[in-house]
Design an enzyme around this catalytic site. Sequence first.
Site, PDB file in Angstrom:
ATOM      1  N   CYS A  85       0.818  -1.217   0.000  1.00  0.00           N
ATOM      2  CA  CYS A  85       0.000   0.000   0.000  1.00  0.00           C
ATOM      3  C   CYS A  85       0.851   1.265   0.000  1.00  0.00           C
ATOM      4  O   CYS A  85       0.326   2.365  -0.143  1.00  0.00           O
ATOM      5  CB  CYS A  85      -0.930   0.022   1.198  1.00  0.00           C
ATOM      6  SG  CYS A  85      -2.080  -1.351   1.206  1.00  0.00           S
TER       7      CYS A  85
ATOM      8  N   CYS B 248      -2.604   8.718   6.987  1.00  0.00           N
ATOM      9  CA  CYS B 248      -1.213   8.712   7.482  1.00  0.00           C
ATOM     10  C   CYS B 248      -1.190   8.974   8.987  1.00  0.00           C
ATOM     11  O   CYS B 248      -0.410   8.353   9.715  1.00  0.00           O
ATOM     12  CB  CYS B 248      -0.392   9.787   6.776  1.00  0.00           C
ATOM     13  SG  CYS B 248      -0.147   9.452   5.028  1.00  0.00           S
TER      14      CYS B 248
END
Lengths: 394, 127
Positions: free
Chosen positions: B35, B104
């Site tokens: 990913c 994130c």
Amino acid sequence: MIYADNAATTKMSKTAIAAMLPYLEDVYGNPSSLYVTGQKAKEALENARVAVARCIGAEPREILFTSGGSEADNQAIRSAAAIGKKAGKTHIISDAIEHHAVLHTLKKLEAEGFAVTYLPVQENGIVDPAALEEAIRPDTCLVTIMTANNEIGTVQPVRTLGEICRRHGVLFHTDAVQAVGHIPVNVKDDNIDLLSASAHKFHGPKGVGFLYAKRGVRLENLIEGGAQERGLRAGTENVAGIVSMAAALEEAVGNMAQNSVRLTHLRDRLIAGLSDIPHSVLNGDAAQRLPGNVNFCFEGIEGESLLLLLDDKGICASSGSACTSGSLDPSHVLLAIGRVHDVAHGSLRLTLGEDATEADVDTIIEAVKAVVAHLRSFSPVWRDLCAGKTAFIL
Amino acid sequence: MALYSEKVMDHFRNPRNVGVLEDANGIGTVGNAKCGDIMKIYLKIEDDIIVDVKFETFGCGSAIASSSMATELIKGKPVSDALQLTNKAVTEALDGLPAHKIHCSVLAEEAIRAALEDYEKRKAAAQ
């Protein structure tokens, strides 16, 4: 600043800017108007058509001005599909590394009942002509394969592919957005029926492009309205943009031979320099590629952080990582040439412009080496690779 | 307009607490290379206080900045405080992240939590 993202867009040339100014300032008439300033604009439009046609070996009436490459791709593919459907042919052949303007149009057509075969590419990013010939069926109405890839710069054997299509009586479209103005393109010699191009890729303005359609290939219009472009593309023409595009293309084609030699030399110097970085790989064929295109994958790092740090060093580049594409997957082109996700995230595209110098190339090489080393220094992926916990892919 | 805030760029360009802790007693790794994001957090905890913290990150600018900021937010803090760290706190401390980069900060929160769980596991095993 070193601008190394010419596949994204190019700086307008002085010639292209100068060519458009009179049509913004003085000759602003509508080409459809009958008074003198309108007719002057009309004349400029038709002169531009002649110039553009000459640059790709076409006849002026075979050139249709559009808003750019994406519109030309949409119109070319939709038109060929309509021609096919009338004849009961609903099979289209394309390949895995096309631009989204082509792929998304094909997806729509699939939803409308067309069958599409996506040819794989070899690891060097090139379509095997034998695979194309094998894929052609009695109901194939169109083959659409790009001339040169926007990410990895590979140049397809267009003439051979076109010859195969002609032999089988199948229309051949090529998205030549990255090729026109950079490598020789001749629609007659290359057996091309439909071709898309975009001005801002060869130092012309944004928002203008053209579609070549061989005489006899009936186009469907995407935009309904007035009778501009022989009723095939409604809307008042972008006269200044079109005139500028023609000037940019003539200049690009005129300088192509010398630019190509110089850029190829710089490209190969850049490839050689970046190849020194351990666990890296050049994406795309080393020789059959656009003069200014360099594309690498570096193991153990991610592309967006690479771009940001290069930007800090004044270098504009691009990447096929998921983070830069705005999706969860990295570039479909890199995946199609066999790069696994882990590696495809660490890609870097550098596309040199005609004004690039050897000093620029050397600056880029040093900057990339430093940034890759920095990012690897705190990458857990790199640590595991170096510790032998995981195996290097590159 | 820049893609990221000045704070994000500062933590990306000059990441705090970057590296490895050889004597860590809590290590957490989250994400996967497929990913495009992996974060690894190393904690050194004494008397339930995080006396040192380091990180390694494979990922985009906001992933690196989020890890850096998250380590700053828990350094010197009691474990109970670190357990309360949210991705929202990380995002706010960075003066915001673009919408498609919020994951994130989530990854940073998860990495810290994973390291703390590892510490608790080791502590339980030692007893």
